[in-house]
Design a protein around this motif. Structure first.
Motif, PDB file in Angstrom:
ATOM      1  N   ALA A 141      18.298  26.575   0.756  1.00 17.09           N
ATOM      2  CA  ALA A 141      19.185  25.561   1.322  1.00 17.09           C
ATOM      3  C   ALA A 141      20.595  25.784   0.794  1.00 17.09           C
ATOM      4  O   ALA A 141      20.799  25.862  -0.423  1.00 17.09           O
ATOM      5  N   VAL A 142      21.550  25.912   1.701  1.00 16.32           N
ATOM      6  CA  VAL A 142      22.945  26.148   1.326  1.00 16.32           C
ATOM      7  C   VAL A 142      23.839  25.267   2.182  1.00 16.32           C
ATOM      8  O   VAL A 142      23.371  24.575   3.089  1.00 16.32           O
ATOM      9  N   ARG A 143      25.127  25.330   1.903  1.00 12.80           N
ATOM     10  CA  ARG A 143      26.092  24.571   2.673  1.00 12.80           C
ATOM     11  C   ARG A 143      26.845  25.511   3.619  1.00 12.80           C
ATOM     12  O   ARG A 143      26.887  26.724   3.410  1.00 12.80           O
ATOM     13  N   ALA A 144      27.406  24.942   4.644  1.00 11.00           N
ATOM     14  CA  ALA A 144      28.169  25.724   5.610  1.00 11.00           C
ATOM     15  C   ALA A 144      29.245  26.543   4.896  1.00 11.00           C
ATOM     16  O   ALA A 144      29.923  26.046   3.992  1.00 11.00           O
ATOM     17  N   GLY A 145      29.348  27.804   5.299  1.00  9.35           N
ATOM     18  CA  GLY A 145      30.300  28.709   4.678  1.00  9.35           C
ATOM     19  C   GLY A 145      29.722  29.545   3.553  1.00  9.35           C
ATOM     20  O   GLY A 145      30.340  30.544   3.141  1.00  9.35           O
ATOM     21  N   LEU A 159      27.628  31.093   6.724  1.00  7.09           N
ATOM     22  CA  LEU A 159      26.530  30.423   7.423  1.00  7.09           C
ATOM     23  C   LEU A 159      26.982  29.114   8.048  1.00  7.09           C
ATOM     24  O   LEU A 159      27.865  28.419   7.525  1.00  7.09           O
ATOM     25  N   GLU A 160      26.363  28.816   9.171  1.00  9.89           N
ATOM     26  CA  GLU A 160      26.673  27.608   9.932  1.00  9.89           C
ATOM     27  C   GLU A 160      25.410  26.760  10.048  1.00  9.89           C
ATOM     28  O   GLU A 160      24.295  27.288   9.977  1.00  9.89           O
ATOM     29  N   PRO A 161      25.559  25.452  10.243  1.00  7.41           N
ATOM     30  CA  PRO A 161      24.355  24.613  10.421  1.00  7.41           C
ATOM     31  C   PRO A 161      23.451  25.125  11.543  1.00  7.41           C
ATOM     32  O   PRO A 161      22.226  24.959  11.461  1.00  7.41           O
ATOM     33  N   GLU A 162      24.031  25.748  12.557  1.00  4.26           N
ATOM     34  CA  GLU A 162      23.247  26.280  13.671  1.00  4.26           C
ATOM     35  C   GLU A 162      22.371  27.463  13.267  1.00  4.26           C
ATOM     36  O   GLU A 162      21.500  27.884  14.030  1.00  4.26           O
ATOM     37  N   ASP A 163      22.594  28.005  12.076  1.00  9.00           N
ATOM     38  CA  ASP A 163      21.768  29.104  11.572  1.00  9.00           C
ATOM     39  C   ASP A 163      20.493  28.591  10.923  1.00  9.00           C
ATOM     40  O   ASP A 163      19.639  29.392  10.518  1.00  9.00           O
ATOM     41  N   THR A 164      20.341  27.286  10.807  1.00  7.48           N
ATOM     42  CA  THR A 164      19.132  26.719  10.226  1.00  7.48           C
ATOM     43  C   THR A 164      17.920  27.097  11.062  1.00  7.48           C
ATOM     44  O   THR A 164      17.874  26.839  12.260  1.00  7.48           O
TER      45      THR A 164
END
Length: 130
Positions: free
Chosen positions: A11-15, A91-96
């Motif tokens: 789990a990471v944050r955007a960017g 990374l972007e939320p859409e990459d989840t």
């Protein structure tokens, strides 16, 4: 049959960045190791179909990417170690999604869709929050 085991999700944050790794072992029904096949990555987000992310040739000298990850993700492989990595930047939320390592179905033949795949890993979860 070739077995594929992924690692490196989280789990990471955007960017942020993550690096996924895939370890291949065993031989195909034709007696070949993973070094004779394209390796790649697919992903599946909740409620969506599995989609192609990236693939790399058996020598590692050619690669292909889905448009939505081009210039952000980089696929690589190390045939001495029988591994394939996916470096994911910005990374972007859409990459989840759950990310799956895959092995090509036919030796020396590219992967572009699920019908091109003979083996799947168990998957590793990537979650990107905004």
């Amino acid at each position: 049959q070739v077995q594929l085991v992924e690692s490196g999700g989280g789990a990471v944050r955007a960017g942020d960045s993550l690096r996924l790794s895939c370890a291949a072992s065993g031989r195909s029904v034709y007696g070949r190791t993973a070094t004779d096949y394209y390796l790649g990555w697919f992903r599946q987000a909740p409620g969506k179909e599995r989609e192609f992310v990236a693939a790399i040739s058996w020598k590692g000298d050619a690669s292909d990417y889905a448009d939505f990850v081009r210039d952000r993700f980089t696929i690589s492989r190390d045939n001495d170690k029988s591994t394939a990595d996916l470096q994911m930047n910005n990374l972007e939320p859409e990459d989840t999604a759950v990310y799956y390592c895959v092995l090509g179905r036919i030796p020396w033949t590219a992967i572009a869709e699920t019908s091109d795949v003979s083996s799947w890993g168990q998957g590793t979860q990537v979650t990107v929050s905004s």
